[in-house]
Design a protein around this motif. Structure first.
Motif, short mmCIF file in Angstrom:
data_model
loop_
_atom_site.label_atom_id
_atom_site.label_comp_id
_atom_site.label_asym_id
_atom_site.label_seq_id
_atom_site.Cartn_x
_atom_site.Cartn_y
_atom_site.Cartn_z
N PRO A 1 0.82 -1.22 0.00
CA PRO A 1 0.00 0.00 0.00
C PRO A 1 0.85 1.27 0.00
O PRO A 1 1.69 1.47 0.87
CB PRO A 1 -0.81 -0.12 1.29
N LEU A 2 0.61 2.14 -0.97
CA LEU A 2 1.28 3.43 -1.07
C LEU A 2 0.49 4.51 -0.35
O LEU A 2 1.03 5.29 0.42
CB LEU A 2 1.46 3.81 -2.56
N GLN A 3 -0.78 4.61 -0.64
CA GLN A 3 -1.73 5.61 -0.12
C GLN A 3 -1.49 6.99 -0.72
O GLN A 3 -2.42 7.60 -1.24
CB GLN A 3 -1.74 5.67 1.41
N SER A 4 -0.27 7.49 -0.70
CA SER A 4 0.05 8.76 -1.36
C SER A 4 1.53 8.78 -1.69
O SER A 4 2.35 8.18 -0.97
CB SER A 4 -0.29 9.95 -0.46
N GLY A 5 1.88 9.51 -2.76
CA GLY A 5 3.28 9.66 -3.12
C GLY A 5 3.89 10.93 -2.56
O GLY A 5 5.09 11.17 -2.73
N SER A 6 3.09 11.73 -1.90
CA SER A 6 3.57 13.01 -1.36
C SER A 6 4.04 12.85 0.07
O SER A 6 3.30 12.36 0.94
CB SER A 6 2.44 14.05 -1.41
N ASP A 7 5.26 13.29 0.35
CA ASP A 7 5.77 13.22 1.71
C ASP A 7 4.92 14.05 2.67
O ASP A 7 4.70 13.68 3.82
CB ASP A 7 7.22 13.71 1.75
N THR A 8 4.42 15.18 2.18
CA THR A 8 3.58 16.04 3.02
C THR A 8 2.30 15.32 3.42
O THR A 8 1.89 15.34 4.58
CB THR A 8 3.24 17.34 2.27
N VAL A 9 1.66 14.68 2.45
CA VAL A 9 0.42 13.96 2.73
C VAL A 9 0.70 12.72 3.58
O VAL A 9 -0.06 12.42 4.52
CB VAL A 9 -0.30 13.58 1.42
N LEU A 10 1.77 12.01 3.30
CA LEU A 10 2.12 10.85 4.11
C LEU A 10 2.32 11.24 5.57
O LEU A 10 1.93 10.52 6.48
CB LEU A 10 3.37 10.16 3.56
N ARG A 11 2.93 12.41 5.78
CA ARG A 11 3.12 12.90 7.15
C ARG A 11 1.77 13.19 7.81
O ARG A 11 1.55 12.83 8.98
CB ARG A 11 3.98 14.16 7.11
N ALA A 12 0.87 13.80 7.05
CA ALA A 12 -0.47 14.09 7.60
C ALA A 12 -1.26 12.81 7.84
O ALA A 12 -2.09 12.75 8.75
CB ALA A 12 -1.23 15.00 6.64
N MET A 13 -0.99 11.79 7.05
CA MET A 13 -1.65 10.50 7.23
C MET A 13 -1.06 9.70 8.39
O MET A 13 -1.60 8.68 8.78
CB MET A 13 -1.50 9.65 5.95
N LYS A 14 0.10 10.14 8.91
CA LYS A 14 0.87 9.39 9.90
C LYS A 14 1.31 8.03 9.34
O LYS A 14 1.31 7.01 10.04
CB LYS A 14 0.09 9.20 11.22
N ARG A 15 1.69 8.06 8.06
CA ARG A 15 2.31 6.89 7.44
C ARG A 15 3.82 7.05 7.62
O ARG A 15 4.43 7.97 7.10
CB ARG A 15 1.96 6.82 5.96
N SER A 16 4.45 6.16 8.35
CA SER A 16 5.82 6.36 8.81
C SER A 16 6.84 5.91 7.76
O SER A 16 7.74 5.12 8.03
CB SER A 16 6.05 5.62 10.12
N TYR A 17 6.69 6.38 6.53
CA TYR A 17 7.67 6.20 5.46
C TYR A 17 7.48 7.37 4.52
O TYR A 17 6.50 8.11 4.61
CB TYR A 17 7.47 4.87 4.72
N ARG A 18 8.42 7.55 3.62
CA ARG A 18 8.33 8.62 2.65
C ARG A 18 8.54 8.06 1.25
O ARG A 18 8.87 6.89 1.09
CB ARG A 18 9.35 9.73 2.96
#
Length: 493
Positions: free
Chosen positions: A249-266
């Motif tokens: 699962p990627l969910q988003s390719g944006s580091d900014t969005v991943l940070r807001a999602m609390k997905r702990s990878y970039r």
């Protein structure tokens, strides 16, 4: 996970004396096992419950039960909105369903029982598996992540792992029954071992599955990029029966969005995993999940997702438009993206992924593949005189069940019919974005223990035992009475 839970529910009910309802009438019991990941699950449940009201009116002894994640979330709301529901149960107490149904029957009132923590690991419960040749095996339940868009941890609780010996014992038992493909399940499957104090527990489990004689295909879903380690890649590459297929699962390719999602990878970490997997397994088929329109997502954020899709070249992607889930942090975030913007981005993403999927599938043309014959995978098989199944990398393949003759030109039907669970060797001749075709005669058919198990299961049944019926009735207003009796029909689920 929900499909596997439904198999457990069916096993519990059969043990309690229920039998699957025949088409043609109202059953005694309807059970909805619900999801809560997306908003349309709510709408679908309450719509179906509304349509069941007339059936309940004309057959007052019929029972309706609602379980799963949406039941865990909504609790008494379900009975308030649909007072004709008899039982509401959650994700932690599916084993209580038969007792709750009996209590509702005796007390003539709705029973709502929601536990806050797991009482019994679901794999200890009886199971009525949907397939004779492929099986789900849960290795953990719950999730320790805190993704801001996801309500699952609140509904399924913290991660709890099964002991490796218990998992392997279940797999060995399944193989003994004829199963040749197993999918290991977990909300975050490669975090397996966090309860056991062993960070390499999952890769060790994969390698141990490789030692089980008769087990031909091992898959797993779904991993999390945060926990995906090199030892797992090595286990996949070095264990012959672990398939070169990965859902990441990627969910988003944006580091900014991943940070807001609390997905702990970039982005860099994600693409690094894809690169390592392809270096170890050049033939790996990689799929993903992507959310479009997460709160605050800008055009530049979305372009970063498109960039990752182009770089990763996923075989396929499960794409979703973000929807608010009450109880999640994301639902309260500012900068919710307008629906029209989300729709436009979504359509662009779909178009790009379709192009990539088609391109990746075209690379399969001319390859010789072993196909595990499946049941119900090809919706047009009856019209096309084809059969369908899955390649080792899980691509869907429709194929001609005839056998190539000795001269390579003429073909004949196999001496014995090809069955779900058998393995057919074919040459791919055509690719579409979501499936492959093998239009010429098959190169060979290997009849398997799994095919034997399917044949035994589908043989003419013995006399049906007495019991109450489980299924889905004809819903809506009853049909007008005809002058002569007429046969009815219903769909079972």
């Amino acid at each position: 996970m929900n499909v596997h839970d439904s198999e457990r529910l069916a096993g519990l009910l059969e043990d309690a004396g229920y039998v699957k309802a025949d088409q043609g009438g109202d059953p005694d019991l309807v059970v909805f096992n619900t999801c809560a990941v997306r908003e349309n699950a709510d709408n679908k449940l309450y719509g179906n419950l509304g349509q069941l009201a007339p059936a309940k009116t004309r057959q007052r002894d019929m029972q309706i039960a609602v379980g799963g994640c949406l039941a865990q979330k909504d609790r008494e709301t379900i009975v308030r909105k649909a007072p004709w529901v008899d039982v509401v149960f959650g994700t932690h107490n599916i084993g209580h369903l038969p007792a709750l149904l009996e209590r509702a029957r005796v007390e003539r009132k709705a029973q709502v029982e929601i536990l806050e923590s797991l009482e019994t690991f679901p794999s200890t419960l009886p199971t009525r598996r949907e397939s004779a040749y492929a099986a789900w095996v849960a290795i953990s339940v719950g999730c320790n992540n805190t993704c801001t868009f996801c309500i699952v941890p609140a509904l399924r609780g913290k991660e709890e792992d099964r002991r490796p010996g218990d998992v392997l014992a279940e797999v060995e038992a399944l193989v003994g029954e004829g199963v040749i493909e197993v999918t290991l399940l977990g909300q975050n499957v490669n975090a397996y071992g966090s309860d056991l104090g062993d960070r390499e527990a999952f890769s060790k489990l994969l390698r141990a599955c490789g030692q089980i004689e008769g087990l031909e295909r091992v898959r797993f879903t779904s991993p999390h990029p945060r926990d995906f380690t090199d030892d797992v890649i090595a286990a996949m590459a070095e264990t012959p029966n672990v398939m070169h297929q990965l859902h990441m699962p990627l969910q988003s390719g944006s580091d900014t969005v991943l940070r807001a999602m609390k997905r702990s990878y970039r982005q860099e970490r994600f693409l690094g995993i894809i690169k390592k997997v392809r270096e170890a397994m050049p033939d790996a088929a990689i799929s993903t999940d992507i959310i479009v329109g997460f709160p605050g997502e800008t055009d530049e954020d979305f372009e970063q997702t498109m960039h990752v899709v182009r770089e990763a070249r996923f075989t396929n992607a499960f794409t979703f438009q973000y929807s608010k889930r009450p109880g999640t942090p994301a639902a309260e975030m500012a900068d919710q993206v307008p629906k029209a913007v989300v729709q436009e981005r979504y359509e662009r993403l779909i178009a790009l992924q379709e192009e990539i999927s088609w391109g990746e599938n075209k690379k399969q043309v001319g390859r010789t593949l072993e196909i595990l014959v499946a049941e119900g995978e090809g919706k047009k098989d009856d019209k096309t005189d084809r059969l369908s199944g899955r390649a080792p990398d899980n691509r869907l393949v429709h194929f001609n069940p005839s056998l190539r003759g000795v001269d390579g030109k003429h073909s004949t039907r196999p001496a014995e019919p090809v069955r779900p669970g058998d393995v057919v060797t074919v040459e791919i001749t055509y690719a579409a974005p979501h499936h492959l075709l093998a239009e010429g005669p098959a190169l060979g058919v290997r009849r398997t223990r799994a095919g034997d198990a399917w044949e035994k299961r589908t043989a003419a049944p013995a006399a049906k035992p007495a019991g109450v019926m489980l299924g889905l009735p004809t819903i809506g207003a009853p049909a007008p009475q005809a002058a002569e009796p007429a046969g009815g029909c219903c769909s079972t689920d």
